[in-house]
Every structure is written in structure tokens, then in C-alpha cells.
Design a protein around this motif. Structure first.
Motif, PDB file in Angstrom:
ATOM      1  N   SER A 184       0.762  -1.177   0.048  1.00  0.00           N
ATOM      2  CA  SER A 184      -0.062  -0.132  -0.121  1.00  0.00           C
ATOM      3  C   SER A 184       0.744   1.186   0.153  1.00  0.00           C
ATOM      4  N   GLN A 185       0.420   2.283  -0.822  1.00  0.00           N
ATOM      5  CA  GLN A 185       1.299   3.699  -0.948  1.00  0.00           C
ATOM      6  C   GLN A 185       0.525   4.664   0.212  1.00  0.00           C
ATOM      7  N   ALA A 186      -0.201   4.107   1.143  1.00  0.00           N
ATOM      8  CA  ALA A 186      -0.902   5.000   2.059  1.00  0.00           C
ATOM      9  C   ALA A 186       0.041   5.839   2.738  1.00  0.00           C
ATOM     10  N   SER A 187      -0.345   7.088   3.380  1.00  0.00           N
ATOM     11  CA  SER A 187       0.206   8.016   4.116  1.00  0.00           C
ATOM     12  C   SER A 187       0.597   7.421   5.522  1.00  0.00           C
ATOM     13  N   SER A 188      -0.337   6.720   6.183  1.00  0.00           N
ATOM     14  CA  SER A 188      -0.221   6.414   7.448  1.00  0.00           C
ATOM     15  C   SER A 188      -0.266   4.794   7.550  1.00  0.00           C
ATOM     16  N   GLN A 189       0.073   4.392   8.537  1.00  0.00           N
ATOM     17  CA  GLN A 189       0.171   2.918   8.810  1.00  0.00           C
ATOM     18  C   GLN A 189      -1.349   2.347   8.900  1.00  0.00           C
ATOM     19  N   ALA A 190      -2.166   3.150   9.703  1.00  0.00           N
ATOM     20  CA  ALA A 190      -3.415   2.740   9.992  1.00  0.00           C
ATOM     21  C   ALA A 190      -4.220   2.581   8.654  1.00  0.00           C
ATOM     22  N   VAL A 191      -4.064   3.597   7.660  1.00  0.00           N
ATOM     23  CA  VAL A 191      -4.699   3.566   6.484  1.00  0.00           C
ATOM     24  C   VAL A 191      -4.248   2.167   5.644  1.00  0.00           C
ATOM     25  N   ALA A 192      -2.923   1.925   5.718  1.00  0.00           N
ATOM     26  CA  ALA A 192      -2.296   0.719   5.094  1.00  0.00           C
ATOM     27  C   ALA A 192      -2.814  -0.608   5.664  1.00  0.00           C
ATOM     28  N   LEU A 193      -3.014  -0.607   6.864  1.00  0.00           N
ATOM     29  CA  LEU A 193      -3.834  -1.936   7.535  1.00  0.00           C
ATOM     30  C   LEU A 193      -5.118  -1.855   7.047  1.00  0.00           C
ATOM     31  N   THR A 194      -5.913  -0.814   6.954  1.00  0.00           N
ATOM     32  CA  THR A 194      -7.099  -0.887   6.627  1.00  0.00           C
ATOM     33  C   THR A 194      -7.179  -1.502   5.018  1.00  0.00           C
ATOM     34  N   HIS A 195      -6.505  -0.981   4.419  1.00  0.00           N
ATOM     35  CA  HIS A 195      -6.373  -1.326   2.982  1.00  0.00           C
ATOM     36  C   HIS A 195      -5.916  -2.948   2.806  1.00  0.00           C
ATOM     37  N   GLY A 196      -4.962  -3.385   3.567  1.00  0.00           N
ATOM     38  CA  GLY A 196      -4.618  -4.780   3.739  1.00  0.00           C
ATOM     39  C   GLY A 196      -5.797  -5.676   4.060  1.00  0.00           C
ATOM     40  N   PHE A 197      -6.454  -5.170   5.140  1.00  0.00           N
ATOM     41  CA  PHE A 197      -7.414  -5.931   5.763  1.00  0.00           C
ATOM     42  C   PHE A 197      -8.661  -5.779   4.733  1.00  0.00           C
ATOM     43  N   SER A 198      -9.042  -5.105   3.828  1.00  0.00           N
ATOM     44  CA  SER A 198     -10.072  -4.761   2.954  1.00  0.00           C
ATOM     45  C   SER A 198      -9.738  -5.816   1.766  1.00  0.00           C
ATOM     46  N   HIS A 199      -8.706  -5.936   1.382  1.00  0.00           N
ATOM     47  CA  HIS A 199      -8.247  -6.816   0.652  1.00  0.00           C
ATOM     48  C   HIS A 199      -8.299  -8.395   0.764  1.00  0.00           C
ATOM     49  N   GLY A 200      -8.060  -8.482   2.341  1.00  0.00           N
ATOM     50  CA  GLY A 200      -8.362  -9.987   2.841  1.00  0.00           C
ATOM     51  C   GLY A 200      -9.686 -10.448   2.820  1.00  0.00           C
ATOM     52  N   PHE A 201     -10.657  -9.300   3.199  1.00  0.00           N
ATOM     53  CA  PHE A 201     -12.088  -9.740   3.332  1.00  0.00           C
ATOM     54  C   PHE A 201     -12.777  -9.845   2.068  1.00  0.00           C
ATOM     55  N   LEU A 202     -12.328  -8.916   1.098  1.00  0.00           N
ATOM     56  CA  LEU A 202     -12.530  -8.991  -0.284  1.00  0.00           C
ATOM     57  C   LEU A 202     -12.328 -10.489  -0.820  1.00  0.00           C
ATOM     58  N   ILE A 203     -11.304 -11.015  -0.474  1.00  0.00           N
ATOM     59  CA  ILE A 203     -11.029 -12.334  -1.271  1.00  0.00           C
ATOM     60  C   ILE A 203     -11.764 -13.430  -0.506  1.00  0.00           C
ATOM     61  N   ALA A 204     -12.035 -13.123   0.893  1.00  0.00           N
ATOM     62  CA  ALA A 204     -12.868 -14.116   1.609  1.00  0.00           C
ATOM     63  C   ALA A 204     -14.222 -14.165   1.048  1.00  0.00           C
ATOM     64  N   ALA A 205     -14.712 -12.929   0.817  1.00  0.00           N
ATOM     65  CA  ALA A 205     -16.024 -12.732   0.268  1.00  0.00           C
ATOM     66  C   ALA A 205     -16.346 -13.430  -0.927  1.00  0.00           C
ATOM     67  N   ILE A 206     -15.421 -13.481  -1.781  1.00  0.00           N
ATOM     68  CA  ILE A 206     -15.454 -13.978  -3.096  1.00  0.00           C
ATOM     69  C   ILE A 206     -15.333 -15.447  -3.237  1.00  0.00           C
ATOM     70  N   VAL A 207     -14.413 -16.001  -2.393  1.00  0.00           N
ATOM     71  CA  VAL A 207     -14.374 -17.451  -1.975  1.00  0.00           C
ATOM     72  C   VAL A 207     -15.977 -17.774  -1.403  1.00  0.00           C
ATOM     73  N   ALA A 208     -16.293 -17.244  -0.561  1.00  0.00           N
ATOM     74  CA  ALA A 208     -17.668 -17.684   0.129  1.00  0.00           C
ATOM     75  C   ALA A 208     -18.758 -17.662  -1.127  1.00  0.00           C
ATOM     76  N   ILE A 209     -18.954 -16.558  -1.747  1.00  0.00           N
ATOM     77  CA  ILE A 209     -19.859 -16.433  -2.912  1.00  0.00           C
ATOM     78  C   ILE A 209     -19.570 -17.694  -3.964  1.00  0.00           C
ATOM     79  N   ILE A 210     -18.348 -18.190  -4.206  1.00  0.00           N
ATOM     80  CA  ILE A 210     -18.281 -19.236  -5.295  1.00  0.00           C
ATOM     81  C   ILE A 210     -18.672 -20.462  -4.459  1.00  0.00           C
ATOM     82  N   ALA A 211     -18.295 -20.766  -3.216  1.00  0.00           N
ATOM     83  CA  ALA A 211     -18.523 -21.866  -2.492  1.00  0.00           C
ATOM     84  C   ALA A 211     -20.121 -22.262  -2.343  1.00  0.00           C
ATOM     85  N   THR A 212     -20.851 -20.811  -2.110  1.00  0.00           N
ATOM     86  CA  THR A 212     -22.299 -20.805  -2.028  1.00  0.00           C
ATOM     87  C   THR A 212     -22.816 -21.291  -3.408  1.00  0.00           C
TER      88      THR A 212
END
Length: 134
Positions: free
Chosen positions: A39-67
């Protein structure tokens, strides 16, 4: 009490859930970590939020495919027949024999497990009928 096949199946399902969940969590944590680092974010908090957003997005895609796979691959016809029979208070019909365990497998100790635990035969618990105290 003896070791029964259905008890064994329940334990196997729980173990597979635990063993399957651990690598999934590891993969999602790795995705979140790599997205946080890139992440090219200006602060660590924004970078963490960006990382967790990607993780949750991938988890949601896998859950939708499994459903979707679950809805497409599991036959609803047998489930509907069972539900109708249960509402009528009937036992499953002879065409549903593949859904019931064979008579030999119903609540009998599993010999393979008993031999693995030293060959001893644990006693089978059989409830005793209650006596009237009148």
C-alpha cells in the motif's frame, strides 16, 4: 460406552473443519499482509485498513463461489422428499434407502477403532426401562 461409526463421523467432520480453517486463515492473513506492505498509504492505519479490505474481499469472493457451487451441485429433490415425508410423519420410503445407514451400521461399536485402542470391548450402554413405583 462403545465407539460408534456416527460418533467417529462427527469427530472427523470437526477435525476437518479445524484443519481446513487453519490454512484458509493463513492464506487470508498473507493476502492482507502483502496488500498492507504494498500500500502507498500515508499512514500505517490506512495501510492496515487497505490490507484487511483486500483480505475480506478475497474471503467474500471465495464464500460466494462456494455458495454458488453448493446450490448447483447438491440435489434438492432428495431434500424435498425427506421434508415432505417428515411433515407427514412417515419414515423415508424404500427409494430413500441410500439416505439411511444400513441396519448393520446403526449404533454398533466400530471394530476397527476398538482394535486400534487395544482390542478391548467397551460395554454398550443400554438404558434400562423404568420400573413403576406404585
Amino acid at each position: 460406552m462403545g465407539i460408534y461409526p456416527d460418533d467417529l463421523a462427527s469427530g472427523l467432520i470437526n477435525t476437518v473443519q479445524q484443519v481446513g480453517g487453519a490454512p484458509g486463515l493463513g492464506v487470508l492473513a498473507s493476502i492482507a499482509s502483502s496488500a498492507t506492505k504494498s500500500s502507498q498509504a500515508s499512514s500505517q492505519a490506512v495501510a492496515l485498513t487497505h490490507g484487511f479490505s483486500h483480505g475480506f474481499l478475497i474471503a467474500a469472493i471465495v464464500a460466494i463461489i462456494a455458495t454458488l457451487l453448493t446450490l448447483l451441485l447438491i440435489s434438492n429433490r432428495d431434500s424435498r422428499e425427506h421434508a415432505r415425508a417428515a411433515q407427514r410423519g412417515q419414515a423415508p420410503s424404500s427409494s430413500d434407502r441410500h439416505l439411511r445407514p444400513p441396519e448393520a451400521a446403526q449404533r454398533r461399536p466400530c471394530p476397527h477403532i476398538q482394535s486400534a485402542v487395544g482390542g478391548r470391548q467397551p460395554p454398550i450402554h443400554r438404558p434400562q426401562p423404568k420400573k413403576d413405583q406404585s
